[in-house]
Design an enzyme around this catalytic site. Structure first.
Site, PDB file in Angstrom:
ATOM      1  N   LYS A   1      -9.998   3.052   1.096  1.00 29.11           N
ATOM      2  CA  LYS A   1     -10.176   2.362  -0.188  1.00 29.11           C
ATOM      3  C   LYS A   1     -11.361   2.949  -0.937  1.00 29.11           C
ATOM      4  O   LYS A   1     -12.334   3.376  -0.314  1.00 29.11           O
ATOM      5  CB  LYS A   1     -10.444   0.869   0.071  1.00 29.11           C
ATOM      6  CG  LYS A   1      -9.311   0.165   0.792  1.00 29.11           C
ATOM      7  CD  LYS A   1      -9.666  -1.266   1.163  1.00 29.11           C
ATOM      8  CE  LYS A   1      -8.494  -1.884   1.924  1.00 29.11           C
ATOM      9  NZ  LYS A   1      -8.816  -3.190   2.512  1.00 29.11           N
TER      10      LYS A   1
ATOM     11  N   LYS B   1      -5.674  -0.226   9.930  1.00 28.57           N
ATOM     12  CA  LYS B   1      -4.579  -1.029   9.403  1.00 28.57           C
ATOM     13  C   LYS B   1      -4.109  -1.940  10.528  1.00 28.57           C
ATOM     14  O   LYS B   1      -3.489  -1.485  11.489  1.00 28.57           O
ATOM     15  CB  LYS B   1      -3.449  -0.112   8.926  1.00 28.57           C
ATOM     16  CG  LYS B   1      -2.426  -0.820   8.086  1.00 28.57           C
ATOM     17  CD  LYS B   1      -1.571   0.182   7.321  1.00 28.57           C
ATOM     18  CE  LYS B   1      -0.629  -0.490   6.345  1.00 28.57           C
ATOM     19  NZ  LYS B   1       0.439  -1.244   6.969  1.00 28.57           N
TER      20      LYS B   1
ATOM     21  N   ASP C   1      -2.057  -4.636  12.497  1.00 27.15           N
ATOM     22  CA  ASP C   1      -0.618  -4.833  12.465  1.00 27.15           C
ATOM     23  C   ASP C   1      -0.259  -6.284  12.779  1.00 27.15           C
ATOM     24  O   ASP C   1      -0.236  -6.703  13.924  1.00 27.15           O
ATOM     25  CB  ASP C   1       0.008  -3.895  13.516  1.00 27.15           C
ATOM     26  CG  ASP C   1       1.409  -3.505  13.113  1.00 27.15           C
ATOM     27  OD1 ASP C   1       1.835  -3.881  12.007  1.00 27.15           O
ATOM     28  OD2 ASP C   1       2.079  -2.827  13.907  1.00 27.15           O
TER      29      ASP C   1
ATOM     30  N   GLU D   1     -10.827   1.637   6.872  1.00 25.58           N
ATOM     31  CA  GLU D   1     -10.597   0.499   7.765  1.00 25.58           C
ATOM     32  C   GLU D   1      -9.374   0.807   8.597  1.00 25.58           C
ATOM     33  O   GLU D   1      -8.566   1.639   8.214  1.00 25.58           O
ATOM     34  CB  GLU D   1     -10.280  -0.756   6.931  1.00 25.58           C
ATOM     35  CG  GLU D   1     -11.449  -1.285   6.176  1.00 25.58           C
ATOM     36  CD  GLU D   1     -11.004  -2.199   5.038  1.00 25.58           C
ATOM     37  OE1 GLU D   1      -9.957  -2.876   5.171  1.00 25.58           O
ATOM     38  OE2 GLU D   1     -11.705  -2.214   4.017  1.00 25.58           O
TER      39      GLU D   1
ATOM     40  N   CYS E   1      27.106  -7.452  39.757  1.00 25.79           N
ATOM     41  CA  CYS E   1      25.697  -7.582  40.124  1.00 25.79           C
ATOM     42  C   CYS E   1      25.305  -6.496  41.135  1.00 25.79           C
ATOM     43  O   CYS E   1      25.986  -6.322  42.142  1.00 25.79           O
ATOM     44  CB  CYS E   1      25.443  -8.957  40.715  1.00 25.79           C
ATOM     45  SG  CYS E   1      23.754  -9.170  41.286  1.00 25.79           S
TER      46      CYS E   1
ATOM     47  N   LEU F   1       0.861  -1.182   0.000  1.00 31.19           N
ATOM     48  CA  LEU F   1       0.000   0.000   0.000  1.00 31.19           C
ATOM     49  C   LEU F   1       0.894   1.228   0.000  1.00 31.19           C
ATOM     50  O   LEU F   1       1.941   1.234   0.641  1.00 31.19           O
ATOM     51  CB  LEU F   1      -0.854   0.027   1.266  1.00 31.19           C
ATOM     52  CG  LEU F   1      -2.012  -0.960   1.358  1.00 31.19           C
ATOM     53  CD1 LEU F   1      -2.595  -0.933   2.762  1.00 31.19           C
ATOM     54  CD2 LEU F   1      -3.081  -0.605   0.333  1.00 31.19           C
TER      55      LEU F   1
ATOM     56  N   CYS G   1      24.149 -12.762  36.386  1.00 30.20           N
ATOM     57  CA  CYS G   1      24.893 -12.868  37.623  1.00 30.20           C
ATOM     58  C   CYS G   1      25.068 -14.362  37.896  1.00 30.20           C
ATOM     59  O   CYS G   1      24.096 -15.086  38.036  1.00 30.20           O
ATOM     60  CB  CYS G   1      24.116 -12.217  38.772  1.00 30.20           C
ATOM     61  SG  CYS G   1      24.785 -12.695  40.380  1.00 30.20           S
TER      62      CYS G   1
ATOM     63  N   CYS H   1      23.092 -14.969  45.495  1.00 32.20           N
ATOM     64  CA  CYS H   1      22.535 -13.676  45.118  1.00 32.20           C
ATOM     65  C   CYS H   1      21.103 -13.583  45.675  1.00 32.20           C
ATOM     66  O   CYS H   1      20.242 -14.362  45.287  1.00 32.20           O
ATOM     67  CB  CYS H   1      22.539 -13.587  43.591  1.00 32.20           C
ATOM     68  SG  CYS H   1      22.036 -11.994  42.957  1.00 32.20           S
TER      69      CYS H   1
ATOM     70  N   LYS I   1      -0.587   6.517   8.008  1.00 29.82           N
ATOM     71  CA  LYS I   1       0.122   5.992   9.179  1.00 29.82           C
ATOM     72  C   LYS I   1       0.031   6.974  10.335  1.00 29.82           C
ATOM     73  O   LYS I   1       0.371   8.142  10.165  1.00 29.82           O
ATOM     74  CB  LYS I   1       1.601   5.764   8.843  1.00 29.82           C
ATOM     75  CG  LYS I   1       1.816   4.626   7.870  1.00 29.82           C
ATOM     76  CD  LYS I   1       2.290   3.382   8.598  1.00 29.82           C
ATOM     77  CE  LYS I   1       2.408   2.219   7.656  1.00 29.82           C
ATOM     78  NZ  LYS I   1       3.650   1.557   7.593  1.00 29.82           N
TER      79      LYS I   1
ATOM     80  N   TYR J   1      -9.770  -8.436   5.164  1.00 31.21           N
ATOM     81  CA  TYR J   1      -9.996  -7.097   4.613  1.00 31.21           C
ATOM     82  C   TYR J   1     -10.179  -7.029   3.096  1.00 31.21           C
ATOM     83  O   TYR J   1     -10.392  -5.952   2.561  1.00 31.21           O
ATOM     84  CB  TYR J   1      -8.891  -6.140   5.053  1.00 31.21           C
ATOM     85  CG  TYR J   1      -7.486  -6.598   4.700  1.00 31.21           C
ATOM     86  CD1 TYR J   1      -7.057  -6.608   3.386  1.00 31.21           C
ATOM     87  CD2 TYR J   1      -6.616  -7.017   5.696  1.00 31.21           C
ATOM     88  CE1 TYR J   1      -5.789  -7.035   3.058  1.00 31.21           C
ATOM     89  CE2 TYR J   1      -5.336  -7.433   5.384  1.00 31.21           C
ATOM     90  CZ  TYR J   1      -4.927  -7.444   4.068  1.00 31.21           C
ATOM     91  OH  TYR J   1      -3.682  -7.872   3.751  1.00 31.21           O
TER      92      TYR J   1
ATOM     93  N   CYS K   1      24.547  -8.544  44.583  1.00 34.99           N
ATOM     94  CA  CYS K   1      25.520  -9.302  45.385  1.00 34.99           C
ATOM     95  C   CYS K   1      26.956  -8.983  44.997  1.00 34.99           C
ATOM     96  O   CYS K   1      27.891  -9.582  45.513  1.00 34.99           O
ATOM     97  CB  CYS K   1      25.263 -10.799  45.235  1.00 34.99           C
ATOM     98  SG  CYS K   1      25.658 -11.400  43.593  1.00 34.99           S
TER      99      CYS K   1
ATOM    100  N   ARG L   1       2.295 -13.476   2.340  1.00 36.33           N
ATOM    101  CA  ARG L   1       2.484 -12.537   1.247  1.00 36.33           C
ATOM    102  C   ARG L   1       3.826 -12.742   0.545  1.00 36.33           C
ATOM    103  O   ARG L   1       3.927 -12.614  -0.662  1.00 36.33           O
ATOM    104  CB  ARG L   1       2.410 -11.103   1.767  1.00 36.33           C
ATOM    105  CG  ARG L   1       2.537 -10.127   0.633  1.00 36.33           C
ATOM    106  CD  ARG L   1       2.143  -8.737   1.025  1.00 36.33           C
ATOM    107  NE  ARG L   1       3.314  -7.982   1.431  1.00 36.33           N
ATOM    108  CZ  ARG L   1       3.335  -6.662   1.503  1.00 36.33           C
ATOM    109  NH1 ARG L   1       2.254  -5.965   1.226  1.00 36.33           N
ATOM    110  NH2 ARG L   1       4.423  -6.038   1.879  1.00 36.33           N
TER     111      ARG L   1
HETATM  112  P1  AMP Z   1       2.715  -2.202   3.742  1.00 39.55           P
HETATM  113  O1  AMP Z   1       3.211  -3.509   4.332  1.00 39.55           O
HETATM  114  O2  AMP Z   1       3.058  -1.025   4.560  1.00 39.55           O
HETATM  115  O3  AMP Z   1       2.964  -2.109   2.276  1.00 39.55           O
HETATM  116  O4  AMP Z   1       1.131  -2.281   3.894  1.00 39.55           O
HETATM  117  C1  AMP Z   1       0.389  -3.256   3.215  1.00 39.55           C
HETATM  118  C2  AMP Z   1      -0.061  -4.265   4.183  1.00 39.55           C
HETATM  119  O5  AMP Z   1      -0.972  -3.728   5.132  1.00 39.55           O
HETATM  120  C3  AMP Z   1      -0.847  -5.356   3.545  1.00 39.55           C
HETATM  121  O6  AMP Z   1      -0.025  -6.354   3.030  1.00 39.55           O
HETATM  122  C4  AMP Z   1      -1.664  -5.888   4.687  1.00 39.55           C
HETATM  123  O7  AMP Z   1      -0.963  -6.966   5.276  1.00 39.55           O
HETATM  124  C5  AMP Z   1      -1.700  -4.781   5.701  1.00 39.55           C
HETATM  125  N1  AMP Z   1      -3.051  -4.372   6.085  1.00 39.55           N
HETATM  126  C6  AMP Z   1      -3.470  -4.249   7.362  1.00 39.55           C
HETATM  127  N2  AMP Z   1      -4.732  -3.851   7.435  1.00 39.55           N
HETATM  128  C7  AMP Z   1      -5.170  -3.716   6.173  1.00 39.55           C
HETATM  129  C8  AMP Z   1      -6.422  -3.327   5.595  1.00 39.55           C
HETATM  130  N3  AMP Z   1      -7.477  -2.995   6.355  1.00 39.55           N
HETATM  131  N4  AMP Z   1      -6.505  -3.310   4.253  1.00 39.55           N
HETATM  132  C9  AMP Z   1      -5.440  -3.631   3.478  1.00 39.55           C
HETATM  133  N5  AMP Z   1      -4.240  -4.008   3.961  1.00 39.55           N
HETATM  134  C10 AMP Z   1      -4.092  -4.036   5.291  1.00 39.55           C
HETATM  135 ZN    ZN Z   2      23.929 -11.284  42.046  1.00 42.02          ZN
END
Ligand code: AMP
Ligand code: ZN
Length: 667
Positions: free
Chosen positions: A287, A115, A117, A113, A405, A83, A423, A429, A311, A224, A408, A136
């Site tokens: 999107k 993102k 992690d 949506e 330490c 993305l 240690c 200790c 971000k 997603y 001790c 991926r």
């Molecule tokens: P990047 O890794 O920074 O290129 O971001 C793309 C990655 O964001 C995608 O491969 C997804 O794994 C992740 N991602 C997390 N949430 C979403 C979402 N709601 N829609 C699309 N991608 C998402």
């Molecule tokens: Zn110690």
């Protein structure tokens, strides 16, 4: 009769799938765990008795057990793009302008949506059944991690209903914060280093070789994007609604936004509220909703033109580092901790931050008096991510890591490959001594009621205990005179200690605090060796031949067993009546017929589920190894045994026996 069985199997699977869905997707269970287990056991039993009805997508397969040595590379049918990132509202306005230029005067609707992690995953379904799950990778090809993905309970193996032909669906495998913290607590209890963050742990989990290990991790998957040649939907939002009906977990946080101002409101709303979510997010993905417009916009070399990520700046504050202190853990591991000028961060006041280890301090070049940047992530305490060099005091000096330490004063050691200093004064200790006793009495270990961590420190300070064996010599009249102690609490402590003599051997073994012997490993060892004497006499080779016991654990056990202090402690524990072997009760149905023999199990069996066969081998005194070697005595082969395993067994001249041969063997 057989029809009835088939019917029952199907009914159980449908029910269990629905209950999994209620629990893991909707978060609204309608059945007790106990009743769920009963149904699952019944299904397991039927599948074992009637292998003709076995099914690789049965809910019984969620516990894993398949080992993948090398993950197959699979070329994605549809490329998985990245993305584009944006960091400001101007970036998003520019993006909107580009879209308008491309689409002309058409109205554009957006979907926002979060993102999520974690690690991205592509799931393929055919005829409503999960076929394959691929990471991926580089976007063109990834790794086939199907066996591991199948253990994630919120991913449907069989879809509800028939709303679409064959399709792919993409999502993010995440490790929710609660689960992550729990995993780390367990690691810390076992004397292991905690994981750094949920994202890396999630993606690492997908590449574990043993899917049974993956099954134990509380992973989740948020979807997603639906990718289909014949998508029956007109918009992205409808496609996700359809996915939800099919049984996928679609977060409720997503929203249709008809103007870019709505998009900004969504971004602002989640900027602060994202910290209330049960998982980590690092931004928003915007999107274009119409699938026709998405097609028209298409892709650049790297990413779709119809989507953009925004971000969030990681929640970060700067403050002054006042002091670095060093904590000593139960295993002697030293952790440097930054003591900060208190500062507000993501809704809490932060006074301390982790610095992890000496390398980290050196890498960041943090010094006392520095103004440092602090961030909050999924970790238990916040971390320092950098130094504001413009504010560094002129007279500042590089941080010198401690050499002795703090507790001790013993000189610290750092073994090759270890990130941390230790240690080495294990038995002198104070923090290590009390830490070990505190671990010994903890709930998952000896579970000694009435005795808390502070009391342990007090008893130690007063010279009443120097190790865990001393607990069993304590007298009520020694405790009563202590600060904040009454007759009643003293009585409770003594009662609790007495009761701990009934705690089963596997928990005692965990309680001993041998480094790297956590709860699960202790169970494995107890089951295999049956008594502390057998375990402590075992050779390195014998230790590593036990399923899942590697070099590191084996070495640690040997280190423990060669130390006369430990032997004396264990002799004393035995004398007091602490369980140092598996009791006859838990031995029922067990024999020693296969003592000294190592088995490898391969293929699908008629009489046994694979895991039950392994259990049967162990219950009869045999060992189960995961791969064939010169040390293997027998290979038990079922249907579809892997051809490479067969060749290897034949090359090494190892007898390949059938399930029936095995049953004869154990009588
Ligand atoms: P990047 O890794 O920074 O290129 O971001 C793309 C990655 O964001 C995608 O491969 C997804 O794994 C992740 N991602 C997390 N949430 C979403 C979402 N709601 N829609 C699309 N991608 C998402
Ligand atoms: Zn110690």
């Amino acid at each position: 009769m057989i029809d009835n069985i088939e019917h029952r199997v199907k009914k159980l699977r449908d029910e269990l799938n629905q209950h999994n869905y209620n629990y893991y997707v909707l978060d609204k269970p309608t059945i007790s765990d106990y009743d769920f287990d009963l149904k699952l056991k019944e299904l397991e039993k039927l599948e074992a008795e009637y292998p003709e009805f076995s099914d690789s997508n049965s809910p019984t397969k969620r516990v894993g057990g398949e080992i993948t040595k090398n993950f197959n590379t699979v070329v994605h049918k549809n490329r998985m793009y990245s993305l584009d990132n944006s960091y400001s509202k101007e970036d998003i306005l520019d993006w909107e302008k580009r879209i308008e230029k491309n689409l002309g005067s058409e109205e554009v609707e957006f979907v926002c949506e979060l993102k999520y992690d974690g690690a991205s995953i592509n799931l393929s379904y055919e005829n409503g059944i999960l076929q394959r799950a691929v990471t991926r990778g580089d976007g063109y090809q990834g790794d086939d991690v199907t066996a591991n993905i199948k253990t994630i309970r919120s991913i449907p193996l069989v879809l509800k209903g028939n709303l679409i032909d064959d399709f792919e669906i993409r999502g993010e495998v995440i490790l929710p914060l609660d689960g992550f913290k729990k995993m780390n607590m367990e690691r810390i209890e076992a004397g292991e280093d905690p994981y750094m963050n949920p994202r890396n742990t999630a993606s690492g989990s997908l590449k574990l070789q043993d899917s049974a290990e993956v099954a134990k991790r509380p992973l989740d998957c948020l979807l997603y994007q639906v990718v289909a040649a014949k998508n029956p939907n007109k918009t992205h939002f409808e496609a996700l609604e359809m996915a939800q009906k099919l049984g996928f977990k679609i977060p409720t946080t997503l929203k249709i936004c008809s103007t870019i101002d709505d998009v900004f409101s969504f971004i602002d709303h989640w900027d602060t509220r994202r910290f209330d979510l049960p998982y980590e997010t690092d931004g928003v993905v915007i999107k274009v909703n119409s699938l026709a417009q998405q097609d028209e916009l298409g892709y650049t070399a790297k990413s779709p033109r119809w989507a953009i990520a925004y971000k969030y700046k990681a929640e970060q504050v700067s403050t002054i580092l006042k002091e670095i202190t060093y904590q000593v853990g139960r295993t002697g591991a030293i952790t440097p901790v930054a003591n900060l000028e208190p500062v507000q961060l993501a809704g809490t006041v932060v006074k301390r931050a982790s610095l992890h280890n000496a390398d980290q301090i050196e890498k960041l070049d943090v010094r006392i008096g520095d103004t440092v940047f602090v961030e909050k992530g999924g970790e238990i305490i916040p971390k320092i991510v950098g130094v504001d060099l413009s504010k560094r005091p002129k007279d500042s000096e590089p941080t010198k890591y401690i050499t002795h330490c703090p507790d001790c004063d013993t000189e610290l050691v750092r073994a090759e490959g270890d990130a941390k200093h230790f240690c080495p004064n294990e038995y002198g200790c104070p923090t290590q001594i009390t830490g070990r006793i505190q671990h010994f009495i903890s709930r998952k270990a000896m579970n000694i009621d009435g005795l808390g961590s502070e009391t342990v420190e007090l008893l130690f300070k007063e010279g009443l205990i120097h190790n865990y064996a001393d607990l069993y010599e304590l007298k009520e009249e020694q405790i009563v005179p202590l600060e904040r102690m009454a007759e009643k609490s003293a009585k409770n402590i003594i009662e609790g200690i007495k009761k701990s003599k009934e705690v089963p051997f596997e928990k005692v073994l965990f309680a001993l605090g041998i480094r790297f012997v956590g709860e699960t490993v202790a169970k494995k060892l107890a089951k295999y060796f049956k008594s502390i004497d057998n375990l402590l006499q075992a050779s390195f080779e014998e230790l590593i031949s036990v399923d899942e016991i590697g070099d590191i654990i084996a070495k640690s056990i040997i280190n423990f067993s060669v130390n006369p202090i430990n032997i004396e402690l264990i002799d004393r524990l035995k004398l007091y009546g602490v369980q140092m072997e598996v009791t006859a009760e838990s031995q029922i149905g067990k024999t020693a017929i296969l003592q000294g023999k190592t088995f490898v199990v391969s293929g699908v069996f008629a009489h046994f589920e694979r895991n039950d066969l392994k259990k049967s081998i162990e219950d009869n005194g045999g060992k189960v190894a995961s791969s064939i070697s010169k040390k293997t005595d027998y290979v038990v082969a079922g249907d579809n045994m892997g051809p490479s395993k067969r060749t290897k067994a034949e090359d090494l001249g190892i007898p390949i026996i059938s399930e029936t041969d095995y049953l004869k063997m154990i009588g």
